[in-house]
Design a protein around this motif. Structure first.
Motif, PDB file in Angstrom:
ATOM      1  N   ILE A  35       4.701  59.862 -17.923  1.00 27.26           N
ATOM      2  CA  ILE A  35       3.761  60.668 -17.127  1.00 27.26           C
ATOM      3  C   ILE A  35       3.455  59.959 -15.808  1.00 27.26           C
ATOM      4  CG2 ILE A  35       1.374  61.539 -17.019  1.00 27.26           C
ATOM      5  CD1 ILE A  35       3.117  63.226 -18.778  1.00 27.26           C
ATOM      6  N   ASP A  36       3.274  58.636 -15.843  1.00 27.28           N
ATOM      7  CA  ASP A  36       2.982  57.885 -14.615  1.00 27.28           C
ATOM      8  C   ASP A  36       4.127  58.014 -13.611  1.00 27.28           C
ATOM      9  OD1 ASP A  36       0.501  57.088 -15.496  1.00 27.28           O
ATOM     10  OD2 ASP A  36       1.198  55.130 -16.215  1.00 27.28           O
ATOM     11  N   GLU A  37       5.377  57.959 -14.090  1.00 26.55           N
ATOM     12  CA  GLU A  37       6.525  58.124 -13.193  1.00 26.55           C
ATOM     13  C   GLU A  37       6.567  59.534 -12.616  1.00 26.55           C
ATOM     14  OE1 GLU A  37       9.898  55.082 -14.917  1.00 26.55           O
ATOM     15  OE2 GLU A  37       9.536  56.935 -16.017  1.00 26.55           O
ATOM     16  N   GLN A  38       6.280  60.522 -13.428  1.00 18.57           N
ATOM     17  CA  GLN A  38       6.256  61.906 -12.936  1.00 18.57           C
ATOM     18  C   GLN A  38       5.170  62.098 -11.891  1.00 18.57           C
ATOM     19  OE1 GLN A  38       6.278  64.848 -16.099  1.00 18.57           O
ATOM     20  NE2 GLN A  38       7.622  63.548 -17.342  1.00 18.57           N
ATOM     21  N   LEU A  39       3.990  61.521 -12.135  1.00 16.00           N
ATOM     22  CA  LEU A  39       2.892  61.621 -11.168  1.00 16.00           C
ATOM     23  C   LEU A  39       3.248  60.909  -9.866  1.00 16.00           C
ATOM     24  CD1 LEU A  39      -0.168  61.120 -13.533  1.00 16.00           C
ATOM     25  CD2 LEU A  39       0.523  63.235 -12.370  1.00 16.00           C
ATOM     26  N   ALA A  40       3.906  59.757  -9.952  1.00 19.73           N
ATOM     27  CA  ALA A  40       4.313  59.032  -8.749  1.00 19.73           C
ATOM     28  C   ALA A  40       5.295  59.874  -7.938  1.00 19.73           C
ATOM     29  CB  ALA A  40       4.940  57.688  -9.129  1.00 19.73           C
ATOM     30  N   ARG A  41       6.286  60.445  -8.592  1.00 27.52           N
ATOM     31  CA  ARG A  41       7.277  61.268  -7.893  1.00 27.52           C
ATOM     32  C   ARG A  41       6.615  62.485  -7.240  1.00 27.52           C
ATOM     33  NH1 ARG A  41      12.449  59.697  -9.096  1.00 27.52           N
ATOM     34  NH2 ARG A  41      12.571  58.148 -10.756  1.00 27.52           N
ATOM     35  N   GLU A  42       5.679  63.113  -7.937  1.00 27.24           N
ATOM     36  CA  GLU A  42       4.988  64.262  -7.356  1.00 27.24           C
ATOM     37  C   GLU A  42       4.126  63.839  -6.173  1.00 27.24           C
ATOM     38  OE1 GLU A  42       3.835  67.962  -6.300  1.00 27.24           O
ATOM     39  OE2 GLU A  42       5.529  67.347  -7.561  1.00 27.24           O
ATOM     40  N   GLY A  43       3.487  62.672  -6.257  1.00 25.75           N
ATOM     41  CA  GLY A  43       2.698  62.158  -5.130  1.00 25.75           C
ATOM     42  C   GLY A  43       3.553  61.902  -3.904  1.00 25.75           C
ATOM     43  N   ILE A  44       4.754  61.388  -4.115  1.00 27.90           N
ATOM     44  CA  ILE A  44       5.686  61.135  -3.010  1.00 27.90           C
ATOM     45  C   ILE A  44       6.148  62.452  -2.410  1.00 27.90           C
ATOM     46  CG2 ILE A  44       8.028  60.300  -2.517  1.00 27.90           C
ATOM     47  CD1 ILE A  44       7.342  57.956  -4.513  1.00 27.90           C
ATOM     48  N   ARG A  45       6.512  63.413  -3.241  1.00 25.26           N
ATOM     49  CA  ARG A  45       6.957  64.725  -2.723  1.00 25.26           C
ATOM     50  C   ARG A  45       5.826  65.441  -1.977  1.00 25.26           C
ATOM     51  NH1 ARG A  45       9.370  64.954  -8.014  1.00 25.26           N
ATOM     52  NH2 ARG A  45      11.573  64.444  -7.835  1.00 25.26           N
TER      53      ARG A  45
END
Length: 174
Positions: free
Chosen positions: A3-13
């Motif tokens: 979940i943390d990796e998914q949230l990081a990727r969404e924050g970058i996008r």
């Protein structure tokens, strides 16, 4: 993927999308929200720190009447609170070189961004633009008069860098 990796990727996008909108609308607030204050940028035609970049891109050249940045896929490598991303971009520009002399140009390239996360927020710490191709579209067509032979029902349908209807739709953020 956690979940943390998914949230990081969404924050970058989300950061990339804010920046594209900010540059298209010449919105200093949105652009500022995408970069850390000490960020370095290199676009080939501009190289320097973030403050100088912001002063260069806002208000932008009066000769550039309209831009549109279309973002493609982003390849993202996460490493704790940092990340590297390569994002495909196609950017359209309408240039005015004199009375009635407008040209369209389209650029294809990639943003190479170094991201940092601070206090839960992802922003760009360094950016380099890679240019893959350029298409000179020649003399511009006045799309403000309509599309495919049909007139537009109101002037707000034609996009522009300054005074675009989307500014009132979202409300000013600068």
């Amino acid at each position: 993927m956690s979940i943390d990796e998914q949230l990081a990727r969404e924050g970058i996008r989300a950061c990339l999308a804010r920046l594209a909108r900010g540059e298209d609308r010449r919105d200093a607030g949105l652009i500022r929200s995408a970069f850390w204050p000490e960020a370095r940028l290199d676009y080939g035609v501009f190289e320097g720190d973030f403050a100088a970049y912001l002063a260069w891109v806002v208000p932008g050249s009066e000769a550039i009447l309209n831009t549109q940045h279309v973002l493609g896929q982003s390849y993202i490598e996460l490493s704790g609170g940092t990340a590297k991303a390569e994002t495909q971009v196609i950017s359209y520009h309408r240039f005015a070189f004199g009375a009635g002399d407008e040209r369209d140009s389209t650029i294809g390239g990639r943003y190479l961004d170094a991201f940092e996360q601070r206090e839960g927020e992802w922003r760009i710490a360094a950016r380099t633009m890679i240019y893959d191709w350029l298409q000179d579209g020649g003399a511009a067509v006045d799309w403000g008069q309509g599309l495919m032979g049909n007139p537009l029902s109101a002037p707000h349908f034609a996009g522009r860098a300054h005074g675009d209807w989307s500014e009132s739709f979202f409300g000013a953020s600068a």
